[in-house]
Scaffold this motif. Sequence first.
Motif, PDB file in Angstrom:
ATOM      1  N   SER A 153       1.141  -1.140  -0.002  1.00 51.34           N
ATOM      2  CA  SER A 153      -0.018  -0.183   0.032  1.00 51.34           C
ATOM      3  C   SER A 153       0.843   1.286  -0.140  1.00 51.34           C
ATOM      4  O   SER A 153       2.016   1.210   0.357  1.00 51.34           O
ATOM      5  CB  SER A 153      -1.167   0.056   1.269  1.00 51.34           C
ATOM      6  N   CYS A 154       0.446   2.309  -0.310  1.00 47.92           N
ATOM      7  CA  CYS A 154       0.987   3.501  -0.252  1.00 47.92           C
ATOM      8  C   CYS A 154       1.645   3.675   1.320  1.00 47.92           C
ATOM      9  O   CYS A 154       2.878   4.389   1.252  1.00 47.92           O
ATOM     10  CB  CYS A 154       0.098   4.727  -0.583  1.00 47.92           C
TER      11      CYS A 154
ATOM     12  N   GLU B 282      -2.533  13.336  -2.540  1.00 51.44           N
ATOM     13  CA  GLU B 282      -2.835  11.903  -2.566  1.00 51.44           C
ATOM     14  C   GLU B 282      -4.243  11.539  -2.524  1.00 51.44           C
ATOM     15  O   GLU B 282      -4.561  10.699  -3.273  1.00 51.44           O
ATOM     16  CB  GLU B 282      -1.970  11.299  -1.570  1.00 51.44           C
TER      17      GLU B 282
ATOM     18  N   ARG C  75      -6.220   8.202  -7.895  1.00 53.36           N
ATOM     19  CA  ARG C  75      -6.494   6.718  -7.808  1.00 53.36           C
ATOM     20  C   ARG C  75      -5.400   6.230  -6.840  1.00 53.36           C
ATOM     21  O   ARG C  75      -4.134   6.628  -7.082  1.00 53.36           O
ATOM     22  CB  ARG C  75      -6.649   5.965  -9.089  1.00 53.36           C
ATOM     23  N   PRO C  76      -5.496   4.951  -6.142  1.00 54.40           N
ATOM     24  CA  PRO C  76      -4.418   4.479  -5.290  1.00 54.40           C
ATOM     25  C   PRO C  76      -3.179   3.996  -6.227  1.00 54.40           C
ATOM     26  O   PRO C  76      -1.966   4.165  -5.815  1.00 54.40           O
ATOM     27  CB  PRO C  76      -5.226   3.169  -4.836  1.00 54.40           C
TER      28      PRO C  76
END
Length: 229
Positions: A4-5, A206, A210-211
Amino acid sequence: MEGSCDEKMGEWGVGSGTMSARGSAALEPQTVALVRIAAATATGDEAVLRERMIAARALQVPAVWVEELLLQSFLNVGYPLALVAFGVWRAVEGAPQETGERVSHAEWQRWLERGEEACAGVYGRTYHKLLLNLRALHPAIETLVVVDAYGKILARPGLDAKRRELCTLAAIAMLGAERQFHAHLRGALNTGSTREDIDAVLAVIEADLRPDRALRVWELWADVRERKL
């Protein structure tokens, strides 16, 4: 793409605990508000633009900052989206004030000189390579970039080079133009932003991405950040 980010940010030494989508200690609220408008210009979403412009006015962001941001948006997101943003701003702010620099084509030589200086300031040691690459694309592009983009617009008074580059980062991140985004990450550092400033800008935008695109933005920044480009 795995992770994940938040996980990736941890790996890269960018702690989400030091910043939020509303800003960070690295950037004062007025600059954060300007960056949020810059990101919104790339979407054409009038409701979001209006909300962010009203918020900027509440924070007493100088109107000339917004005016100059929207002028440079013609370069970053194109005429259609920039005109949308200007229309929303006029509804929020009212009639334009006669405070900005007038555009007079008799100033061509001055635009060339200050454009060369401004463009070199952004690109640093890669400036001459940039010019070669522009010429290779088309003979007219060098003049369009140096004179029209940097000399006529980006070197205008009213908004400093550091804030201009941070807003450029926000808009280009929204567009997914990776090569230009990578170049302007270096440009932000070259024009006086700290690594923490850029961390803060990416944290601000952020939520608008989009992710998968947000993760890619952080990856590109990690490449510049870690290699100290």
